[in-house]
Scaffold this motif. Structure first.
Motif, PDB file in Angstrom:
ATOM      1  N   ALA A  33      -4.357 -31.735  40.659  1.00  0.00           N
ATOM      2  CA  ALA A  33      -4.663 -30.630  41.560  1.00  0.00           C
ATOM      3  C   ALA A  33      -5.089 -29.390  40.777  1.00  0.00           C
ATOM      4  O   ALA A  33      -6.080 -28.731  41.117  1.00  0.00           O
ATOM      5  CB  ALA A  33      -3.445 -30.323  42.435  1.00  0.00           C
ATOM      6  N   TRP A  34      -4.342 -29.074  39.722  1.00  0.00           N
ATOM      7  CA  TRP A  34      -4.688 -27.891  38.924  1.00  0.00           C
ATOM      8  C   TRP A  34      -6.029 -28.085  38.228  1.00  0.00           C
ATOM      9  O   TRP A  34      -6.857 -27.173  38.189  1.00  0.00           O
ATOM     10  CB  TRP A  34      -3.583 -27.618  37.899  1.00  0.00           C
ATOM     11  N   GLN A  35      -6.254 -29.268  37.684  1.00  0.00           N
ATOM     12  CA  GLN A  35      -7.483 -29.541  36.943  1.00  0.00           C
ATOM     13  C   GLN A  35      -8.699 -29.443  37.862  1.00  0.00           C
ATOM     14  O   GLN A  35      -9.713 -28.812  37.518  1.00  0.00           O
ATOM     15  CB  GLN A  35      -7.389 -30.944  36.329  1.00  0.00           C
ATOM     16  N   VAL A  36      -8.598 -30.049  39.036  1.00  0.00           N
ATOM     17  CA  VAL A  36      -9.731 -30.039  39.966  1.00  0.00           C
ATOM     18  C   VAL A  36     -10.010 -28.629  40.461  1.00  0.00           C
ATOM     19  O   VAL A  36     -11.167 -28.184  40.509  1.00  0.00           O
ATOM     20  CB  VAL A  36      -9.455 -31.001  41.148  1.00  0.00           C
ATOM     21  N   TYR A  37      -8.958 -27.890  40.829  1.00  0.00           N
ATOM     22  CA  TYR A  37      -9.184 -26.530  41.313  1.00  0.00           C
ATOM     23  C   TYR A  37      -9.689 -25.620  40.197  1.00  0.00           C
ATOM     24  O   TYR A  37     -10.500 -24.718  40.436  1.00  0.00           O
ATOM     25  CB  TYR A  37      -7.895 -25.965  41.919  1.00  0.00           C
ATOM     26  N   ASP A  38      -9.241 -25.867  38.967  1.00  0.00           N
ATOM     27  CA  ASP A  38      -9.710 -25.079  37.833  1.00  0.00           C
ATOM     28  C   ASP A  38     -11.193 -25.325  37.571  1.00  0.00           C
ATOM     29  O   ASP A  38     -11.919 -24.421  37.151  1.00  0.00           O
ATOM     30  CB  ASP A  38      -8.876 -25.431  36.600  1.00  0.00           C
ATOM     31  N   ILE A  39     -11.644 -26.569  37.840  1.00  0.00           N
ATOM     32  CA  ILE A  39     -13.055 -26.902  37.640  1.00  0.00           C
ATOM     33  C   ILE A  39     -13.928 -26.305  38.736  1.00  0.00           C
ATOM     34  O   ILE A  39     -14.994 -25.742  38.471  1.00  0.00           O
ATOM     35  CB  ILE A  39     -13.242 -28.434  37.591  1.00  0.00           C
ATOM     36  N   THR A  40     -13.480 -26.402  39.991  1.00  0.00           N
ATOM     37  CA  THR A  40     -14.339 -26.071  41.132  1.00  0.00           C
ATOM     38  C   THR A  40     -14.082 -24.688  41.719  1.00  0.00           C
ATOM     39  O   THR A  40     -14.998 -24.085  42.285  1.00  0.00           O
ATOM     40  CB  THR A  40     -14.142 -27.114  42.240  1.00  0.00           C
ATOM     41  N   ARG A  41     -12.816 -24.213  41.644  1.00  0.00           N
ATOM     42  CA  ARG A  41     -12.398 -22.971  42.298  1.00  0.00           C
ATOM     43  C   ARG A  41     -12.749 -22.983  43.788  1.00  0.00           C
ATOM     44  O   ARG A  41     -13.070 -21.943  44.381  1.00  0.00           O
ATOM     45  CB  ARG A  41     -13.029 -21.752  41.617  1.00  0.00           C
ATOM     46  N   ASP A  42     -12.671 -24.130  44.415  1.00  0.00           N
ATOM     47  CA  ASP A  42     -12.991 -24.292  45.832  1.00  0.00           C
ATOM     48  C   ASP A  42     -11.827 -25.018  46.499  1.00  0.00           C
ATOM     49  O   ASP A  42     -11.494 -26.147  46.117  1.00  0.00           O
ATOM     50  CB  ASP A  42     -14.282 -25.103  45.989  1.00  0.00           C
ATOM     51  N   THR A  99     -10.528 -36.852  30.629  1.00  0.00           N
ATOM     52  CA  THR A  99     -10.170 -35.551  30.066  1.00  0.00           C
ATOM     53  C   THR A  99     -10.605 -35.447  28.611  1.00  0.00           C
ATOM     54  O   THR A  99     -11.089 -34.398  28.165  1.00  0.00           O
ATOM     55  CB  THR A  99      -8.655 -35.331  30.187  1.00  0.00           C
ATOM     56  N   THR A 100     -10.444 -36.545  27.881  1.00  0.00           N
ATOM     57  CA  THR A 100     -10.850 -36.555  26.469  1.00  0.00           C
ATOM     58  C   THR A 100     -12.351 -36.364  26.332  1.00  0.00           C
ATOM     59  O   THR A 100     -12.826 -35.701  25.402  1.00  0.00           O
ATOM     60  CB  THR A 100     -10.420 -37.875  25.805  1.00  0.00           C
ATOM     61  N   LEU A 101     -13.116 -36.940  27.263  1.00  0.00           N
ATOM     62  CA  LEU A 101     -14.568 -36.777  27.230  1.00  0.00           C
ATOM     63  C   LEU A 101     -14.997 -35.353  27.524  1.00  0.00           C
ATOM     64  O   LEU A 101     -16.143 -34.976  27.240  1.00  0.00           O
ATOM     65  CB  LEU A 101     -15.220 -37.721  28.246  1.00  0.00           C
ATOM     66  N   GLY A 102     -14.101 -34.572  28.150  1.00  0.00           N
ATOM     67  CA  GLY A 102     -14.444 -33.185  28.475  1.00  0.00           C
ATOM     68  C   GLY A 102     -15.401 -33.074  29.639  1.00  0.00           C
ATOM     69  O   GLY A 102     -16.261 -32.193  29.656  1.00  0.00           O
ATOM     70  N   GLU A 103     -15.255 -33.955  30.645  1.00  0.00           N
ATOM     71  CA  GLU A 103     -16.115 -33.884  31.831  1.00  0.00           C
ATOM     72  C   GLU A 103     -15.907 -32.553  32.550  1.00  0.00           C
ATOM     73  O   GLU A 103     -14.776 -32.088  32.729  1.00  0.00           O
ATOM     74  CB  GLU A 103     -15.778 -35.038  32.786  1.00  0.00           C
ATOM     75  N   HIS A 104     -17.009 -31.949  32.978  1.00  0.00           N
ATOM     76  CA  HIS A 104     -16.943 -30.656  33.649  1.00  0.00           C
ATOM     77  C   HIS A 104     -17.067 -30.774  35.159  1.00  0.00           C
ATOM     78  O   HIS A 104     -17.027 -29.763  35.869  1.00  0.00           O
ATOM     79  CB  HIS A 104     -18.045 -29.729  33.119  1.00  0.00           C
ATOM     80  N   GLY A 105     -17.211 -31.981  35.671  1.00  0.00           N
ATOM     81  CA  GLY A 105     -17.259 -32.193  37.113  1.00  0.00           C
ATOM     82  C   GLY A 105     -16.037 -32.964  37.576  1.00  0.00           C
ATOM     83  O   GLY A 105     -15.305 -33.556  36.783  1.00  0.00           O
ATOM     84  N   ALA A 106     -15.821 -32.937  38.888  1.00  0.00           N
ATOM     85  CA  ALA A 106     -14.649 -33.602  39.453  1.00  0.00           C
ATOM     86  C   ALA A 106     -14.964 -34.990  39.983  1.00  0.00           C
ATOM     87  O   ALA A 106     -14.062 -35.680  40.460  1.00  0.00           O
ATOM     88  CB  ALA A 106     -14.061 -32.746  40.576  1.00  0.00           C
ATOM     89  N   GLY A 107     -16.214 -35.442  39.912  1.00  0.00           N
ATOM     90  CA  GLY A 107     -16.596 -36.730  40.482  1.00  0.00           C
ATOM     91  C   GLY A 107     -15.843 -37.903  39.879  1.00  0.00           C
ATOM     92  O   GLY A 107     -15.378 -38.802  40.597  1.00  0.00           O
ATOM     93  N   ALA A 122      -9.430 -28.083  53.958  1.00  0.00           N
ATOM     94  CA  ALA A 122     -10.604 -27.787  54.780  1.00  0.00           C
ATOM     95  C   ALA A 122     -10.390 -26.506  55.579  1.00  0.00           C
ATOM     96  O   ALA A 122     -11.298 -25.656  55.686  1.00  0.00           O
ATOM     97  CB  ALA A 122     -10.897 -28.956  55.709  1.00  0.00           C
ATOM     98  N   MET A 123      -9.192 -26.334  56.161  1.00  0.00           N
ATOM     99  CA  MET A 123      -8.916 -25.111  56.920  1.00  0.00           C
ATOM    100  C   MET A 123      -8.918 -23.894  56.006  1.00  0.00           C
ATOM    101  O   MET A 123      -9.432 -22.823  56.373  1.00  0.00           O
ATOM    102  CB  MET A 123      -7.569 -25.229  57.639  1.00  0.00           C
ATOM    103  N   ALA A 124      -8.344 -24.044  54.797  1.00  0.00           N
ATOM    104  CA  ALA A 124      -8.327 -22.915  53.864  1.00  0.00           C
ATOM    105  C   ALA A 124      -9.729 -22.523  53.451  1.00  0.00           C
ATOM    106  O   ALA A 124     -10.031 -21.337  53.280  1.00  0.00           O
ATOM    107  CB  ALA A 124      -7.489 -23.274  52.641  1.00  0.00           C
ATOM    108  N   SER A 125     -10.602 -23.525  53.279  1.00  0.00           N
ATOM    109  CA  SER A 125     -11.985 -23.241  52.923  1.00  0.00           C
ATOM    110  C   SER A 125     -12.705 -22.514  54.047  1.00  0.00           C
ATOM    111  O   SER A 125     -13.570 -21.671  53.807  1.00  0.00           O
ATOM    112  CB  SER A 125     -12.715 -24.546  52.578  1.00  0.00           C
ATOM    113  N   ALA A 126     -12.328 -22.826  55.304  1.00  0.00           N
ATOM    114  CA  ALA A 126     -13.020 -22.243  56.449  1.00  0.00           C
ATOM    115  C   ALA A 126     -12.467 -20.875  56.838  1.00  0.00           C
ATOM    116  O   ALA A 126     -13.236 -19.947  57.128  1.00  0.00           O
ATOM    117  CB  ALA A 126     -12.926 -23.189  57.644  1.00  0.00           C
ATOM    118  N   ILE A 127     -11.128 -20.729  56.849  1.00  0.00           N
ATOM    119  CA  ILE A 127     -10.542 -19.486  57.373  1.00  0.00           C
ATOM    120  C   ILE A 127      -9.653 -18.772  56.369  1.00  0.00           C
ATOM    121  O   ILE A 127      -9.128 -17.697  56.683  1.00  0.00           O
ATOM    122  CB  ILE A 127      -9.746 -19.764  58.665  1.00  0.00           C
ATOM    123  N   GLY A 128      -9.453 -19.343  55.184  1.00  0.00           N
ATOM    124  CA  GLY A 128      -8.585 -18.736  54.192  1.00  0.00           C
ATOM    125  C   GLY A 128      -7.249 -19.454  54.105  1.00  0.00           C
ATOM    126  O   GLY A 128      -6.777 -20.027  55.093  1.00  0.00           O
TER     127      GLY A 128
END
Length: 437
Positions: free
Chosen positions: A56-65, A118-126, A387-393
């Motif tokens: 969760a932390w890694q994905v949010y740190d990458i996307t901030r979404d 993580t070792t590869l240093g991927e910058h996307g969450a896919g 999804a709700m947080a993305s839409a209304i906070g």
């Protein structure tokens, strides 16, 4: 009770002898295999909790979404949705211990893949989402096998105690796991954390190998197709309002009101803390759960279990509502601890009601449906919250969800009267079939 000759399944699926049963003395902890089973389950649970917080932390740190956190839950839920029915059927036809060992092995592979990404240093969450899909497949088989295995390890006389001990120790693991996950991520990043997760899962598989299965009812040939057998399990649930009400209450209360998925957002944006603070937030719920588990181990709930469960879910919703409005870190910790304590009461009663109500020959299928509801409330709840947080906070989404939980409690108390009025846990085993509401 030990198995003797001429065993036949009882109405609850637990073995009955043609002669008088031999009394079982001592506690559940003295039953052969129970302690290694608990240790194995703690390791598996520990690894999954650490992995969850780091992902969760890694994905949010990458996307901030916040929507990316919704996709974390959805990536795990969809394969579980597709596979839980065949997984539950398989758990009624094959060795549940073997199924659990294989599914944990696949989970260990997933931890290794996350380490590699993580070792590869991927910058996307896919790539992370793809691994979570595989992890969701393993969890689909883990859940029904795990829930159905415990009644085969301890006798019925100690089942309620074993369930309480199991729940308390799992919550104890949940205190240390998120905090250690955040600490390891701060010290060595995802590489160190995912390596520890993989090792823990492998150790869990090795411990599981020494667990004896002594109280399984004789396996009966199952007729019909997989889907016909799955439909039989669904009909069983629908015919018992206590079981249907119990598992659906958990589904909608947590699906609509859970705040766990929003903790990374609250940690960063509202409470202004780092991964260590996020670990404390996740662990605070477990602190409340363990404290309540210790209380239940010495003062088990004997009467009015239905009303107590509804009250616990209402307290869960109120605690989440106060957390949603809080901007003080320590108040937020306290609210999550109260929510965890209330959830522990609900989990204890819900698990016991389902286990006491279900024959052993049908436990895999019933627990598959139960775990589908639980997974829907967790993973799909994460998607709903993100999804709700993305839409209304994040804050309005958390407030709305908590209010929905309180609404669910009021509605279910009216609709599922047999659940509200059930007095003792043992009454669930004696309850007759009733049409579902």
């Amino acid at each position: 009770m030990r198995q003797n000759a001429a065993l036949v399944p009882s109405s609850t699926g637990l073995p009955l002898s043609s002669t008088a049963p031999t009394p079982v003395h001592g506690s559940a902890l003295r039953q052969p295999g129970f302690v290694p089973f608990l240790a194995a389950r703690m390791l598996g649970f520990f690894a999954q909790q650490m992995q969850a917080i780091v992902v969760a932390w890694q994905v949010y740190d990458i996307t901030r979404d916040p929507l990316s956190l919704a996709l974390v839950g959805l990536a795990q839920f969809l394969p579980m949705l597709l596979l839980l029915v065949p997984a539950g059927d398989l758990s009624d036809r094959m060795s549940r211990k073997r199924i659990l060992a294989v599914s944990w092995s696949v989970a260990a592979v997933c931890a290794g893949l996350l380490l590699w990404l993580t070792t590869l240093g991927e910058h996307g969450a896919g790539g992370i989402y793809a691994v979570l899909v595989l992890f969701g497949c393993s969890r689909a088989f883990t859940s029904p096998a795990m829930q159905s295995l415990l009644p085969q390890i301890v006798p019925r006389e100690h089942l309620a105690q074993a369930l309480a001990t199991n729940s308390m120790l799992m919550r104890t693991s949940a205190i240390a796991a998120p905090m250690l996950g955040g600490l390891l991520y701060g010290l060595g990043g995802g590489e160190l954390t995912y390596a520890v997760c993989a090792v823990a899962l492998v150790l869990g598989v090795l411990l599981l190998a020494v667990v004896p299965v002594r109280y399984a009812a004789p396996r009966q040939p199952l007729e019909g197709t997989m889907w016909q057998r799955a439909a039989e399990g669904i009909r069983f649930i629908r015919s018992r309002p206590i079981v249907l009400g119990t598992i659906s209450l958990d589904l909608f209360a947590v699906l609509l009101g859970g705040v766990v998925a929003l903790l990374p957002v609250y940690a960063k944006e509202v409470l202004h803390t780092g991964p260590e603070g996020l670990g404390m937030l996740r662990s605070s719920m477990a602190v409340g759960e363990v404290a309540m588990g210790l209380w239940l181990s010495t003062r088990p709930i004997q009467r009015h279990v239905g009303k107590v469960m509804f009250a616990a879910v209402a307290v869960f919703g109120m605690a989440n509502l106060i957390f949603s409005l809080s901007h003080w870190f320590w108040l937020s910790l306290a609210c999550l601890a109260v929510a965890g304590a209330a959830d522990m009461v609900s989990v204890y009663i819900r698990s016991a009601l389902v286990q006491f109500s279900t024959p052993d020959a049908m436990r895999g299928r019933v627990n598959a449906v139960n775990m589908l509801f639980i997974s829907s409330s967790n993973e799909l709840g994460e998607f709903r919250a993100g999804a709700m947080a993305s839409a209304i906070g994040a804050v309005p989404a958390a407030i709305a969800g908590s209010l929905c939980t309180l609404g669910v409690v009021g509605t279910w108390m009216r609709v599922f009267e047999p659940l509200r009025t059930v007095d003792r846990l043992e009454d669930a085993a004696r309850s007759s079939s009733h049409p579902s509401p």
